[in-house]
Write an enzyme that holds these catalytic residues in place. Structure first.
Site, mmCIF file in Angstrom:
data_model
loop_
_atom_site.group_PDB
_atom_site.id
_atom_site.type_symbol
_atom_site.label_atom_id
_atom_site.label_comp_id
_atom_site.label_asym_id
_atom_site.label_seq_id
_atom_site.Cartn_x
_atom_site.Cartn_y
_atom_site.Cartn_z
ATOM 1 N N GLY A 71 0.809 -1.209 0.000
ATOM 2 C CA GLY A 71 0.000 0.000 0.000
ATOM 3 C C GLY A 71 0.845 1.262 0.000
ATOM 4 O O GLY A 71 0.521 2.243 -0.664
ATOM 5 N N THR A 72 1.946 1.234 0.732
ATOM 6 C CA THR A 72 2.813 2.408 0.830
ATOM 7 C C THR A 72 3.374 2.772 -0.542
ATOM 8 O O THR A 72 3.361 3.939 -0.948
ATOM 9 C CB THR A 72 3.956 2.138 1.826
ATOM 10 N N ASN A 163 -7.981 4.235 8.622
ATOM 11 C CA ASN A 163 -7.523 3.030 9.314
ATOM 12 C C ASN A 163 -7.673 3.105 10.831
ATOM 13 O O ASN A 163 -7.777 2.093 11.502
ATOM 14 C CB ASN A 163 -6.065 2.738 8.948
ATOM 15 N N GLN A 191 -7.976 0.080 3.381
ATOM 16 C CA GLN A 191 -8.855 -0.452 4.433
ATOM 17 C C GLN A 191 -10.206 -0.922 3.897
ATOM 18 O O GLN A 191 -10.974 -1.540 4.646
ATOM 19 C CB GLN A 191 -9.071 0.597 5.533
ATOM 20 N N SER A 211 -3.566 -2.959 -0.609
ATOM 21 C CA SER A 211 -2.506 -3.737 0.031
ATOM 22 C C SER A 211 -3.038 -5.136 0.343
ATOM 23 O O SER A 211 -4.113 -5.276 0.928
ATOM 24 C CB SER A 211 -2.055 -3.060 1.324
ATOM 25 N N ALA A 212 -2.283 -6.174 -0.028
ATOM 26 C CA ALA A 212 -2.772 -7.556 0.121
ATOM 27 C C ALA A 212 -2.892 -7.975 1.587
ATOM 28 O O ALA A 212 -3.809 -8.710 1.952
ATOM 29 C CB ALA A 212 -1.846 -8.515 -0.628
ATOM 30 N N HIS A 213 -1.972 -7.511 2.445
ATOM 31 C CA HIS A 213 -1.973 -8.039 3.814
ATOM 32 C C HIS A 213 -3.094 -7.485 4.688
ATOM 33 O O HIS A 213 -3.249 -7.871 5.843
ATOM 34 C CB HIS A 213 -0.601 -7.887 4.479
ATOM 35 N N THR A 249 11.815 -7.737 -11.235
ATOM 36 C CA THR A 249 11.213 -9.050 -11.453
ATOM 37 C C THR A 249 10.044 -9.219 -10.499
ATOM 38 O O THR A 249 10.163 -8.959 -9.302
ATOM 39 C CB THR A 249 12.262 -10.154 -11.219
ATOM 40 N N CYS A 337 1.746 2.969 14.063
ATOM 41 C CA CYS A 337 2.983 3.756 14.072
ATOM 42 C C CYS A 337 3.014 4.672 15.284
ATOM 43 O O CYS A 337 4.016 4.805 15.960
ATOM 44 C CB CYS A 337 3.096 4.608 12.825
HETATM 45 C C1 LIG Z 1 -1.726 -0.453 6.059
HETATM 46 C C2 LIG Z 1 -2.062 0.791 5.311
HETATM 47 C C3 LIG Z 1 -1.177 1.327 4.359
HETATM 48 C C4 LIG Z 1 0.180 0.736 4.090
HETATM 49 O O1 LIG Z 1 0.117 -0.496 3.401
HETATM 50 P P1 LIG Z 1 1.431 -1.438 3.408
HETATM 51 O O2 LIG Z 1 1.079 -2.546 2.470
HETATM 52 O O3 LIG Z 1 1.602 -1.893 4.822
HETATM 53 O O4 LIG Z 1 2.560 -0.618 2.917
HETATM 54 C C5 LIG Z 1 -1.560 2.461 3.687
HETATM 55 N N1 LIG Z 1 -2.743 3.043 3.915
HETATM 56 C C6 LIG Z 1 -3.626 2.561 4.817
HETATM 57 C C7 LIG Z 1 -4.934 3.249 5.030
HETATM 58 C C8 LIG Z 1 -3.306 1.422 5.556
HETATM 59 O O5 LIG Z 1 -4.166 0.972 6.464
#
Ligand SMILES: *Cc1c(COP(=O)(O)O)cnc(C)c1O
Length: 399
Positions: A71-72, A163, A191, A211-213, A249, A337
């Protein structure tokens, strides 16, 4: 003691089916997707299949999805990519300064650090930035955007849902205003993707971060949706991967897992959304009923189905977290954070909360493996923890 994990907004456990889908791409099908022999083509096929699944989840076309490291990176790519694509290269020379069109970016005060820090970086490099305020529920006012936007605005970046407090923004309304002014609209939807239904066309956005996680996929992979025709400079210069938009890659196992997670989310979202909404409202109600002097942070209705954020007066969020941890309950105060620093959350302060209120916040975020028993566990534990801490609280004694 069974662990009660209520921090799904920080990260989600990887779904077992996702792990299974990834495994072959570490061993049997390890080829480089850019190679033309069949080993490479197997990997290439897996990436394209994942791209279809991610595109389907947000109603996009496959060629509008670029895989990133998360996501970053998607946020950085969207904002720097459009900013640098529209900057006048000679603007630093005074005689050309008047030609520096489209050097203005609008965002909100409650964005994730991935957006805010990127905006601060551009501000230090000569871009002009506007940080829109939010109301007491965390909503950006479309009238405020209308007032701030100018002919020089290149990009408006407003997150889909926050978030920390879970507030969902009126993206559709905001995006129309950007489009009318000829600016691009980006939304950080990390989110919301996989959690509430999303169509990029209905929202009217040009760029959208995933973001996948945060949706039961692996960490270190994500995507940026780029509407066809959007002009932005590549984020990583290198090989011609991702149609020349991101060299390097491809992370084939992670991308495959991301695709599987998107597929599962699409199937399970409707039912899971209503199940979590019930659990969320039940927890909020019980906290209000059993603990005095609490307030809900964020919007009561326009809110993520899994987010509970409350301020519990006269106690420190961090003390509550440590005590909950002793009972094997994982929650959060402010964002992940800011919980390691003493700064109060910029999001809670933007709502107008006093520092004490911001420092006494507690966030529970639920997900696929959250049960009613987990909510019971919190309510058996939290009131006692609060009572104990309040008995020691200098804030309460001085009242
Ligand atoms: C977790 C999050 C991110 C960052 O995503 P990463 O995959 O951890 O870099 C960015 N924006 C929001 C709103 C998030 O909750």
């Amino acid at each position: 003691m069974k662990r009660v994990y209520l921090d799904y907004a920080a990260t989600t456990p990887t779904h077992p089916d996702v792990v299974r889908a990834m495994l072959p791409y570490f061993t049997d099908s390890f080829g480089n997707p850019s190679s033309i022999y069949s080993y490479g083509q197997e990997a290439k096929g897996a990436i394209e299949e994942a791209r279809e699944k991610v595109a389907a989840l947000i109603g996009a076309r496959e060629d509008e999805i670029v895989f990133t490291s998360g996501g970053t990176e998607a946020d950085n790519f969207a904002i720097k990519g459009t900013a640098f694509a529209h900057r006048n290269e000679f603007a630093h020379q005074n005689e050309f300064a008047h030609q520096n069109k489209r050097n203005h970016i609008i965002t909100s005060a409650i964005e994730h650090h991935a957006v805010l820090e990127t905006c601060h970086f551009l501000e230090r490099r000569g871009f002009s930035l506007t940080y829109l305020p939010v109301d007491e529920y965390g909503l950006v006012d479309p009238a405020g955007l209308k007032e701030a936007i100018t002919d020089n605005t290149v990009l408006v970046s407003i997150m889909h849902a926050n978030n920390e407090i879970g507030t969902i923004q009126p993206i559709k309304e905001l995006a129309v205003i950007a489009r009318e002014a000829g600016a691009y609209f980006h939304t950080d939807a990390v989110q919301t993707v996989g959690h509430i239904p999303i169509s990029v066309d209905e929202l009217g956005v040009d760029l959208l971060s995933i973001s996948a996680h945060k949706l039961y996929g692996p960490k270190g992979v994500g995507a940026l949706y780029i509407r066809k025709g959007t002009k932005l400079v590549p984020f990583m210069h290198g090989g011609g991967q991702e149609r020349n938009r991101r060299g390097s890659t491809e992370n084939v196992p992670a991308i495959t897992g991301f695709g599987k997670a998107a597929e599962i989310a699409r199937q399970e979202m409707p039912e899971e959304g209503s199940r979590l909404t019930i659990l969320r409202d039940c927890l909020i109600k019980r906290i209000f009923k059993q603990i005095e002097d609490t307030r809900l942070n964020g919007h009561p209705v326009n809110r993520l189905p899994n987010n509970v954020n409350v301020s519990i007066s006269y106690v420190e969020g961090e003390s509550m977290l440590l005590n909950l941890d002793l009972e094997a309950i994982c929650a959060s105060t402010g964002s992940a954070c800011s919980s390691s620093s003493l700064e109060a959350s910029h999001v809670l302060l933007a709502l107008g909360l006093a520092h004490e209120q911001a420092h006494s916040s507690l966030r529970f975020t639920m997900g696929k493996w959250t049960t009613e028993e987990d909510v019971d566990r919190v309510m058996e534990t939290l009131p006692q923890i609060v009572a104990k801490l309040r008995a020691m609280s200098p804030l309460l004694k001085s009242r």
